[in-house]
Structure formats: C-alpha cells, structure tokens
Design an enzyme around this catalytic site. Structure first.
Site, PDB file in Angstrom:
ATOM      1  N   ASN A 237       0.599  -1.123  -0.254  1.00 34.08           N
ATOM      2  CA  ASN A 237       0.081   0.161   0.168  1.00 34.08           C
ATOM      3  C   ASN A 237       0.884   1.222   0.064  1.00 34.08           C
ATOM      4  OD1 ASN A 237      -3.196  -0.176  -0.006  1.00 34.08           O
ATOM      5  ND2 ASN A 237      -2.354  -1.208   1.530  1.00 34.08           N
TER       6      ASN A 237
ATOM      7  N   ARG B  19       4.059   1.007  25.436  1.00 38.03           N
ATOM      8  CA  ARG B  19       3.912   1.796  23.789  1.00 38.03           C
ATOM      9  C   ARG B  19       3.535   2.887  24.510  1.00 38.03           C
ATOM     10  NH1 ARG B  19      -2.700  -0.380  24.656  1.00 38.03           N
ATOM     11  NH2 ARG B  19      -3.014   1.082  22.556  1.00 38.03           N
TER      12      ARG B  19
ATOM     13  N   MET C  51       0.470  -2.254  11.954  1.00 41.03           N
ATOM     14  CA  MET C  51       0.202  -3.376  13.023  1.00 41.03           C
ATOM     15  C   MET C  51      -0.279  -2.803  14.407  1.00 41.03           C
ATOM     16  SD  MET C  51      -1.468  -5.249  10.802  1.00 41.03           S
ATOM     17  CE  MET C  51      -1.712  -6.623  11.605  1.00 41.03           C
TER      18      MET C  51
ATOM     19  N   LEU D 166      -2.565   2.220  18.512  1.00 42.75           N
ATOM     20  CA  LEU D 166      -2.233   3.677  18.804  1.00 42.75           C
ATOM     21  C   LEU D 166      -2.533   4.110  20.233  1.00 42.75           C
ATOM     22  CD1 LEU D 166      -1.586   4.614  15.672  1.00 42.75           C
ATOM     23  CD2 LEU D 166       0.398   3.972  17.230  1.00 42.75           C
TER      24      LEU D 166
ATOM     25  N   ASN E 113      -6.139   5.579   8.010  1.00 37.02           N
ATOM     26  CA  ASN E 113      -6.463   3.954   8.089  1.00 37.02           C
ATOM     27  C   ASN E 113      -6.627   3.261   7.422  1.00 37.02           C
ATOM     28  OD1 ASN E 113      -4.914   2.216   9.097  1.00 37.02           O
ATOM     29  ND2 ASN E 113      -6.420   1.307   9.851  1.00 37.02           N
TER      30      ASN E 113
ATOM     31  N   HIS F 295      -8.114  -0.579   6.506  1.00 35.54           N
ATOM     32  CA  HIS F 295      -8.657  -1.905   6.860  1.00 35.54           C
ATOM     33  C   HIS F 295      -9.370  -2.364   5.605  1.00 35.54           C
ATOM     34  CE1 HIS F 295     -10.356  -3.857  10.518  1.00 35.54           C
ATOM     35  NE2 HIS F 295     -11.361  -3.620   9.873  1.00 35.54           N
TER      36      HIS F 295
ATOM     37  N   ASP G 166     -10.237   1.397  14.790  1.00 36.90           N
ATOM     38  CA  ASP G 166     -11.306   0.777  12.986  1.00 36.90           C
ATOM     39  C   ASP G 166     -13.056   2.174  13.138  1.00 36.90           C
ATOM     40  OD1 ASP G 166      -8.993  -0.112  12.107  1.00 36.90           O
ATOM     41  OD2 ASP G 166     -10.466  -2.309  13.181  1.00 36.90           O
TER      42      ASP G 166
END
Length: 196
Positions: free
Chosen positions: A14, A65, A90, A93, A107, A109, A145
C-alpha cells in the site's frame, strides 16, 4: 507541497501504491516511511525510491507503548508531515499518540467498516456468508477502526473463496482506494469515495 509520512509493518504494497500515485499526480510528497519492525520489507523498497526511512522496533519496549510511540513520534515530527498514512501498520496506537496527529491521520482496513473491525476480517466475512467483502479508508480516532469513513471499495465473495484468495483481491482494491482517498484528502475534500 503536502508532506506525507507512511507507517508500515511489512512489505509495504500500500505504501508503494501511495508513493506511486503521489509522484505521478504531483499532489503530495512522501517524506518518511517508518516501520515498527527493522526487517519490514517495505523499508528497503522505500529507500530504493529515495524516501527517508526509520525503524523503531516495538519489541524492546515490551508493554511500554508510550515509550515506543515517543520514539516513533520523534522520527515523524522530524520529517514534518502534514498527513500520516497508516499502511499495514500493525500496532494499536494509544489515545495520546492519536490526539497528537488527530484530523490528519488515515488508515486502511480490510473490511467494509463498521463490519469486522480488528483482525481476521476475511475469515469473519466468509464465516458470516457475506456476499461482499472489501476495504475502508478512515480517519484514525481513539476508537479502533471507528473513525469517519473516507472511502470504501467492495469486492464480491466468489464461490470457493478462501481467506487467501479473498485477501488477494481485496488488497488489489486497497491499492486503488487508498491513493484515491489521499488525493481528495490533500485537497481538503473528506467526501467518501466509493469504488465498486
């Protein structure tokens, strides 16, 4: 010229579609390709195209993280991008990282959101007996998402499809959809793009 940073985790197909379209259309400039895996195949491909690259291995950070994201953000901010494109990145966040780039992070998906957020999207579409699968480009928000949809491409599910065959056809549509959405987003147009 609009500056675009791209985050990847793997081969970067991508990313290559985005870079090719930006350079052909002259509407944006890829200023960084960064990965959370130093061995991500897309890093070498980006370097071969003359794009600056960075790798921040998430593994040494363990459960920290925020520490990983701070190291990643240092590379991103140094490149001064206007837009951040997640292209097969992957890692989930944190809200803090998302807030830092809110309104300018996209993003892609591999499902027709809001159906099948998260992982194993093709298996879930097949198990549900859906007639179509597809992909969605959306703005990244703190809800996984679930950000505003900027574009979708539908892919018919064929008799005998497996996860692998469906994934291959969806990926081809991702390579069409993501550049089409980015081109409009750069111009300030957030009207969703629908490809069939």
């Amino acid at each position: 010229m609009t500056r675009v940073a791209i985050l990847i985790s793997g081969g970067g197909s991508n990313m290559l579609a985005l870079v090719g379209d930006m350079r052909q259309g002259g509407y944006a400039e890829p200023v960084l390709v960064a990965a959370n895996d130093p061995l991500a195949g897309g890093l070498a491909k980006a370097a071969a195209l003359g794009i600056p690259t960075a790798a921040v291995d998430h593994r040494p950070f363990g459960r920290d993280r925020e520490g990983f994201e701070a190291a990643l953000a240092a590379h991103i901010d140094a490149a001064k991008p206007d837009i951040l494109c997640l292209a097969g990145f992957m890692r989930i966040l944190t809200p803090g990282f998302i807030a830092r780039y809110q309104g300018r992070m996209l993003n892609i998906h591999p499902s027709l959101l809001p159906k099948y957020p998260g992982l194993h999207t093709h298996a879930r579409a097949l198990a549900a007996g859906d007639s179509h699968a597809g992909c969605t480009v959306h703005e990244v928000t703190a809800d996984l998402d679930a950000g505003p949809i900027l574009g979708q491409a539908r892919v018919p599910i064929l008799p005998g499809d497996t996860e692998a065959t469906l994934a291959t056809r969806v990926l081809e549509e991702e390579h069409r959809l993501y550049p089409a959405v980015l081109r409009r987003f750069v111009q300030g147009d957030r009207t969703p793009v629908y490809l069939d």
